[in-house]
Design a protein around this motif. Structure first.
Motif, PDB file in Angstrom:
ATOM      1  N   PRO A   1      -1.615  20.094  14.104  1.00 24.71           N
ATOM      2  CA  PRO A   1      -1.212  19.136  13.348  1.00 24.71           C
ATOM      3  C   PRO A   1      -0.098  18.249  14.220  1.00 24.71           C
ATOM      4  O   PRO A   1       0.635  19.067  14.952  1.00 24.71           O
ATOM      5  CB  PRO A   1      -0.499  19.247  12.272  1.00 24.71           C
ATOM      6  N   LEU A   2      -0.297  17.015  14.259  1.00 25.94           N
ATOM      7  CA  LEU A   2       0.488  16.223  15.253  1.00 25.94           C
ATOM      8  C   LEU A   2       1.676  15.480  14.326  1.00 25.94           C
ATOM      9  O   LEU A   2       2.880  15.643  14.280  1.00 25.94           O
ATOM     10  CB  LEU A   2      -0.258  14.966  16.145  1.00 25.94           C
ATOM     11  N   HIS A   3       1.101  14.497  13.576  1.00 25.03           N
ATOM     12  CA  HIS A   3       2.005  13.839  12.891  1.00 25.03           C
ATOM     13  C   HIS A   3       1.318  12.922  11.551  1.00 25.03           C
ATOM     14  O   HIS A   3      -0.037  12.729  11.554  1.00 25.03           O
ATOM     15  CB  HIS A   3       2.643  12.442  13.825  1.00 25.03           C
ATOM     16  N   VAL A   4       2.312  12.579  10.638  1.00 26.88           N
ATOM     17  CA  VAL A   4       1.690  11.763   9.415  1.00 26.88           C
ATOM     18  C   VAL A   4       1.816  10.320   9.819  1.00 26.88           C
ATOM     19  O   VAL A   4       2.670   9.744  10.257  1.00 26.88           O
ATOM     20  CB  VAL A   4       2.647  12.095   8.359  1.00 26.88           C
ATOM     21  N   GLN A   5       0.768   9.647   9.800  1.00 28.30           N
ATOM     22  CA  GLN A   5       0.663   8.123  10.352  1.00 28.30           C
ATOM     23  C   GLN A   5       1.456   7.453   9.224  1.00 28.30           C
ATOM     24  O   GLN A   5       1.169   7.457   8.200  1.00 28.30           O
ATOM     25  CB  GLN A   5      -0.751   7.793  10.352  1.00 28.30           C
ATOM     26  N   PRO A   6       2.017   6.264   9.943  1.00 29.76           N
ATOM     27  CA  PRO A   6       2.897   5.364   9.182  1.00 29.76           C
ATOM     28  C   PRO A   6       1.953   4.475   8.601  1.00 29.76           C
ATOM     29  O   PRO A   6       0.863   4.290   9.033  1.00 29.76           O
ATOM     30  CB  PRO A   6       3.984   4.830  10.026  1.00 29.76           C
ATOM     31  N   LEU A   7       2.102   3.595   7.630  1.00 24.77           N
ATOM     32  CA  LEU A   7       1.519   2.493   7.109  1.00 24.77           C
ATOM     33  C   LEU A   7       2.151   1.164   7.558  1.00 24.77           C
ATOM     34  O   LEU A   7       3.426   1.156   7.274  1.00 24.77           O
ATOM     35  CB  LEU A   7       1.374   2.534   5.600  1.00 24.77           C
ATOM     36  N   LEU A   8       1.646   0.572   8.382  1.00 21.97           N
ATOM     37  CA  LEU A   8       2.365  -0.840   8.850  1.00 21.97           C
ATOM     38  C   LEU A   8       1.587  -1.939   8.726  1.00 21.97           C
ATOM     39  O   LEU A   8       0.600  -2.165   9.507  1.00 21.97           O
ATOM     40  CB  LEU A   8       2.729  -0.715  10.266  1.00 21.97           C
ATOM     41  N   TRP A   9       1.769  -2.872   7.803  1.00 23.92           N
ATOM     42  CA  TRP A   9       1.072  -4.037   7.315  1.00 23.92           C
ATOM     43  C   TRP A   9       1.851  -5.445   7.591  1.00 23.92           C
ATOM     44  O   TRP A   9       2.910  -5.193   7.306  1.00 23.92           O
ATOM     45  CB  TRP A   9       0.067  -3.810   6.045  1.00 23.92           C
ATOM     46  N   GLY A  10       1.402  -6.237   8.046  1.00 27.11           N
ATOM     47  CA  GLY A  10       1.896  -7.492   8.324  1.00 27.11           C
ATOM     48  C   GLY A  10       1.223  -8.655   7.313  1.00 27.11           C
ATOM     49  O   GLY A  10       0.000  -8.560   7.474  1.00 27.11           O
ATOM     50  N   SER A  11       2.273  -9.468   6.831  1.00 29.60           N
ATOM     51  CA  SER A  11       1.398 -10.433   6.100  1.00 29.60           C
ATOM     52  C   SER A  11       2.261 -11.729   6.051  1.00 29.60           C
ATOM     53  O   SER A  11       3.440 -11.659   6.213  1.00 29.60           O
ATOM     54  CB  SER A  11       0.930 -10.001   4.725  1.00 29.60           C
ATOM     55  N   LYS A  12       1.656 -13.012   5.472  1.00 28.47           N
ATOM     56  CA  LYS A  12       2.497 -13.779   5.136  1.00 28.47           C
ATOM     57  C   LYS A  12       3.348 -13.632   3.892  1.00 28.47           C
ATOM     58  O   LYS A  12       2.867 -12.851   3.069  1.00 28.47           O
ATOM     59  CB  LYS A  12       1.567 -15.001   4.884  1.00 28.47           C
ATOM     60  N   SER A  13       4.531 -14.159   4.088  1.00 26.82           N
ATOM     61  CA  SER A  13       5.515 -13.956   3.115  1.00 26.82           C
ATOM     62  C   SER A  13       4.810 -14.330   1.616  1.00 26.82           C
ATOM     63  O   SER A  13       5.429 -13.848   0.466  1.00 26.82           O
ATOM     64  CB  SER A  13       7.069 -14.394   2.914  1.00 26.82           C
ATOM     65  N   SER A  14       4.108 -15.258   1.576  1.00 24.62           N
ATOM     66  CA  SER A  14       3.538 -15.734   0.403  1.00 24.62           C
ATOM     67  C   SER A  14       2.423 -14.732  -0.291  1.00 24.62           C
ATOM     68  O   SER A  14       2.162 -15.046  -1.296  1.00 24.62           O
ATOM     69  CB  SER A  14       2.612 -17.284   0.898  1.00 24.62           C
ATOM     70  N   VAL A  15       1.990 -13.763   0.501  1.00 29.59           N
ATOM     71  CA  VAL A  15       1.068 -12.780  -0.300  1.00 29.59           C
ATOM     72  C   VAL A  15       1.856 -11.644  -0.755  1.00 29.59           C
ATOM     73  O   VAL A  15       2.784 -11.007  -0.024  1.00 29.59           O
ATOM     74  CB  VAL A  15       0.146 -12.313   0.947  1.00 29.59           C
ATOM     75  N   SER A  16       1.408 -11.339  -2.012  1.00 29.69           N
ATOM     76  CA  SER A  16       1.818 -10.063  -2.669  1.00 29.69           C
ATOM     77  C   SER A  16       0.699  -9.251  -2.629  1.00 29.69           C
ATOM     78  O   SER A  16      -0.591  -9.556  -2.977  1.00 29.69           O
ATOM     79  CB  SER A  16       2.059 -10.441  -3.996  1.00 29.69           C
ATOM     80  N   LEU A  17       0.883  -7.943  -2.426  1.00 30.35           N
ATOM     81  CA  LEU A  17      -0.131  -7.037  -2.444  1.00 30.35           C
ATOM     82  C   LEU A  17       0.491  -5.590  -2.751  1.00 30.35           C
ATOM     83  O   LEU A  17       1.511  -5.344  -3.047  1.00 30.35           O
ATOM     84  CB  LEU A  17      -0.790  -7.011  -0.937  1.00 30.35           C
ATOM     85  N   VAL A  18      -0.661  -4.495  -2.822  1.00 30.88           N
ATOM     86  CA  VAL A  18      -0.260  -3.176  -2.892  1.00 30.88           C
ATOM     87  C   VAL A  18      -0.639  -2.225  -1.875  1.00 30.88           C
ATOM     88  O   VAL A  18      -1.824  -2.298  -1.422  1.00 30.88           O
ATOM     89  CB  VAL A  18      -0.792  -2.725  -4.408  1.00 30.88           C
ATOM     90  N   GLN A  19       0.355  -1.579  -1.406  1.00 29.50           N
ATOM     91  CA  GLN A  19       0.330  -0.767  -0.213  1.00 29.50           C
ATOM     92  C   GLN A  19       0.110   0.830  -0.747  1.00 29.50           C
ATOM     93  O   GLN A  19       1.136   1.595  -0.831  1.00 29.50           O
ATOM     94  CB  GLN A  19       1.110  -1.003   0.938  1.00 29.50           C
ATOM     95  N   ARG A  20      -0.923   1.177  -0.880  1.00 27.80           N
ATOM     96  CA  ARG A  20      -1.384   2.406  -1.137  1.00 27.80           C
ATOM     97  C   ARG A  20      -1.222   3.693  -0.164  1.00 27.80           C
ATOM     98  O   ARG A  20      -1.777   3.389   1.013  1.00 27.80           O
ATOM     99  CB  ARG A  20      -2.858   2.756  -1.869  1.00 27.80           C
TER     100      ARG A  20
END
Length: 527
Positions: A494-513
Motif C-alpha cells: 500500500p502506498l497512499h490514499v488518493q485525494p479528490l481534487l476537482w475544479g469548477s466554475k464557482s457557479s457550479v454546485s455539485l456533490v463530491q463523493r
C-alpha cells in the motif's frame, strides 16, 4: 472559436471536436473533462470507476448510494432478508427505459444472467448468489449460498438493462474483445440518456424526461470531453471552455484556488494506491532466463516495501494531498484494521540487507507496469518508486501506458510489478479481500483482480466466514487477521490514499463523493 479550444481539439481530442463544440452555452448546459474516457457504454463489460461512474448517470440498479454514501432504494423500492437464504427485492412500478419500454422483473433476471456471465467483467460481484427467482412482475429473490448481510451494499453498481433492447440489438452478452451495440449505445432508466457517443472525443447526455425520481439538477445538456493532457484541461477551465475538471493536477491547486470565479473541491477518495507483484510467475520478465522468481519470497517483497518512502511520495509528488496507506482500505472504511495501522517503516539499509540475505546482493531487475492517465500523478509516482528501488540495488524497467490498454497487459501477466488503485465498492474491507487477495477462482468468482496470483489458504478460509458473520466484533477479528496476513506477507505494498481534487466554475454546485463518481443529478448551475 477560441485559440484554446482549437488547441484542445487538435492536441488532445481530435479534429472532429472543432465542429462539434458549441460556441456558447446557456446557464444550464454543462461541460466537464477527465483524462480517462469511459471504455464502453455497456455496464457489464468493464468494471472500472471511469466506466461505472459515468454510466451511473444513464443506468440504475436495484439500490444506489446517496450523497452521504448510504444505500437507498432505486429500481427496488424496498428489500428484506429471506431469513438466512438471501434477499427479496420489491421493484418500483411505473418505471420506463429511455426508449419507453416498461421495466419489470424479467429485466432484472436478464441483467443478472448477463452481468454474472463469464463474458462479463462484473461476474465476481455475484459470487455469493446461487439462484435468482422471479416471484412476480415486480418481485425478485436473490438466493445466496450462505447468509450475506452485505449483499445489498455489494450490488450498488449492478445496473439493469432492458432485456428486449439488448436481445434485439444482439447484445444479450457483453463482448469486451469485439464490442456490441451496447458498447456504443445505451438504454437505461436513469436521469440522463445518451444522445451522442464519439469514443475518445466527446459524449453527450441529455435529461430523461420520463425519469421516475424528482430532479435536483438544472442541466439541460451535458458534454464530457476526455482531455489527457493535464495542462490543457487546466487551461480549458481557466478560460471557461469547460465548467469542471477532474482531477486538478496537484501542481495547479494553488492556481485554481487563487483564481476568481473558480472553486477547488477537495476531499479524500476511498481509493488506495498500491503495488502488486507477479507471485506465481516461474521467471521474472526482467530477470535472466532460468533465474527463477525471487518475488515468490515474502522477504524480498518486504524489502521492496521498506525501500519505498511512501511519506515522501505524499509530501513531494502529491504535494501533501492524500495520506500514507498501511492496508488495502483507508481508515474511513468499515472493517479497517487498527492493528495493521502502522505501515512498515521506510528503511533502505534494512532493505539492502534483506536482499543480500536472499541471495540478491548483486542486484535484482524487475519490469514495472504503470498507467499514465488513470491515477493522480501515476507516472510520476512510478518514476519515484523506480528511483527509490535503484538505491537498494533493484533495477526497474518501467513501462507506462494509457489505461485503455493497461488492464489487458495485467491480465496477460506482462509485469513483474505493477501499480493499482482500488476503491471498495461496498466501502467495506471485505471487498478488496474478495477481489485482490482471494486465490483466483473463476468458478467461485473470486480473485478476479488478483493479477499476480497471490494465494493464502488461511485468507481463503476466513473470507466466507467474514461474508456471513453478523456479529461485528467476531467479523472485525477475522478482518484483523486477514489484514495482518496481507501485511506480514507483503501481498501488496500500500502506498497512499488518493485525494479528490476537482475544479469548477464557482457557479457550479455539485456533490463530491469519496467513490469519485461524478453524478449529474446533483449539479446545478447558477445564472
Amino acid at each position: 472559436m477560441s485559440r484554446l479550444l482549437r488547441c484542445v481539439a487538435t492536441a488532445s481530442l481530435g479534429l472532429g471536436l472543432i465542429a462539434a463544440l458549441p460556441l456558447s452555452a446557456s446557464a444550464a448546459e454543462f461541460t466537464w473533462s477527465a483524462p480517462t474516457d469511459p471504455q464502453t457504454m455497456d455496464p457489464h463489460e468493464v468494471n472500472t470507476t471511469p466506466v461505472l461512474g459515468f454510466l451511473n448517470n444513464i443506468y440504475e440498479g436495484l439500490v444506489r448510494r446517496n450523497a452521504e454514501m448510504a444505500i437507498e432504494g432505486s429500481l427496488a423500492e424496498r428489500w428484506e432478508a429471506l431469513g438466512t437464504d438471501g434477499w427479496r427485492f420489491h421493484l418500483r412500478k411505473g418505471v420506463t427505459f429511455h426508449d419507453g419500454a416498461a421495466f419489470d422483473a424479467e429485466d432484472v433476471y436478464f441483467s443478472y444472467e448477463r452481468a454474472a456471465s463469464e463474458a462479463s467483467d462484473t461476474s465476481s460481484w455475484f459470487a455469493p448468489v446461487r439462484e435468482v427467482r422471479v416471484v412476480d412482475a415486480h418481485t425478485v429473490d436473490f438466493l445466496t449460498h450462505q447468509p450475506d448481510p452485505l449483499f445489498p451494499d455489494s450490488i450498488a453498481n449492478f445496473m439493469i438493462m432492458d432485456k428486449g433492447w439488448a436481445e434485439t440489438n444482439n447484445a444479450a452478452r457483453p463482448d469486451k474483445e469485439n464490442a456490441t451495440f451496447a458498447s456504443l449505445n445505451a438504454n437505461g432508466t436513469g436521469p440522463f440518456r445518451l444522445e451522442t457517443r464519439e469514443p475518445g472525443v466527446k459524449t453527450v447526455l441529455v435529461p430523461h424526461d420520463g425519469w421516475w425520481d424528482t430532479r435536483e439538477d438544472n442541466v439541460t445538456r451535458a458534454t464530457f470531453l476526455p482531455i489527457g493532457n493535464a495542462a490543457t484541461s487546466v487551461a480549458a477551465l481557466l478560460t471557461g471552455e469547460v465548467d469542471m475538471i477532474n482531477p486538478v493536477p496537484v501542481q495547479d491547486i494553488a492556481r485554481i484556488e487563487a483564481t476568481e470565479g473558480l472553486t477547488l473541491h477537495r476531499g479524500i477518495e476511498a481509493r488506495v494506491i498500491m503495488l502488486g507483484f507477479a507471485h506465481q510467475a516461474d521467471t521474472l520478465l526482467g530477470g535472466e532466463a532460468g533465474s527463477g522468481n525471487p518475488l515468490k519470497d515474502a522477504t524480498v517483497r518486504a524489502a521492496i516495501a521498506r525501500a519505498i518512502d511512501a511519506k515522501a511520495i505524499v509530501d513531494k509528488i502529491m504535494r501533501g494531498n492524500g495520506a500514507v496507506a498501511s492496508q488495502l482500505v483507508s481508515s474511513q472504511m468499515k472493517g479497517y484494521s487498527e492493528q495493521a495501522a502502522e505501515r512498515p517503516a521506510y528503511d533502505p539499509e534494512a532493505a539492502k540487507a534483506a536482499l543480500e540475505a536472499a541471495g540478491l546482493g548483486d542486484g535484482l531487475t524487475l519490469t514495472f507496469a504503470c498507467t499514465n492517465d488513470r491515477y493522480i500523478n501515476d507516472e510520476a509516482v512510478c518514476k519515484a518508486i523506480a528511483s527509490m528501488l535503484a538505491r537498494v540495488g533493484v533495477t526497474v524497467e518501467l513501462t507506462t501506458m494509457p489505461v485503455r490498454s493497461y488492464w489487458d497487459t495485467l491480465r496477460a501477466g506482462e509485469f513483474d510489478m505493477y501499480l493499482l488503485g482500488w476503491s471498495p465498492g461496498t466501502f467495506d474491507a471485505e471487498h478488496p479481500v474478495r477481489f485482490l487477495v482471494a486465490t483466483p477462482n473463476p468458478e467461485k468468482k473470486l480473485g478476479s483482480w488478483n493479477f499476480g496470483g497471490y494465494s493464502s489458504e488461511r485468507v481463503d478460509t476466513l473470507l466466507p466466514q467474514v461474508q456471513r458473520e453478523i456479529d461485528p466484533a467476531a467479523r472485525q477479528a477475522m478482518l484483523d487477521e486477514i489484514a495482518a496476513i496481507v501485511q506480514d506477507e507483503t501481498a501488496y505494498v500500500p502506498l497512499h490514499v488518493q485525494p479528490l481534487l476537482w475544479g469548477s466554475k464557482s457557479s457550479v454546485s455539485l456533490v463530491q463523493r469519496p467513490d469519485n463518481f461524478f453524478l449529474l443529478r446533483w449539479v446545478t448551475i447558477a445564472e
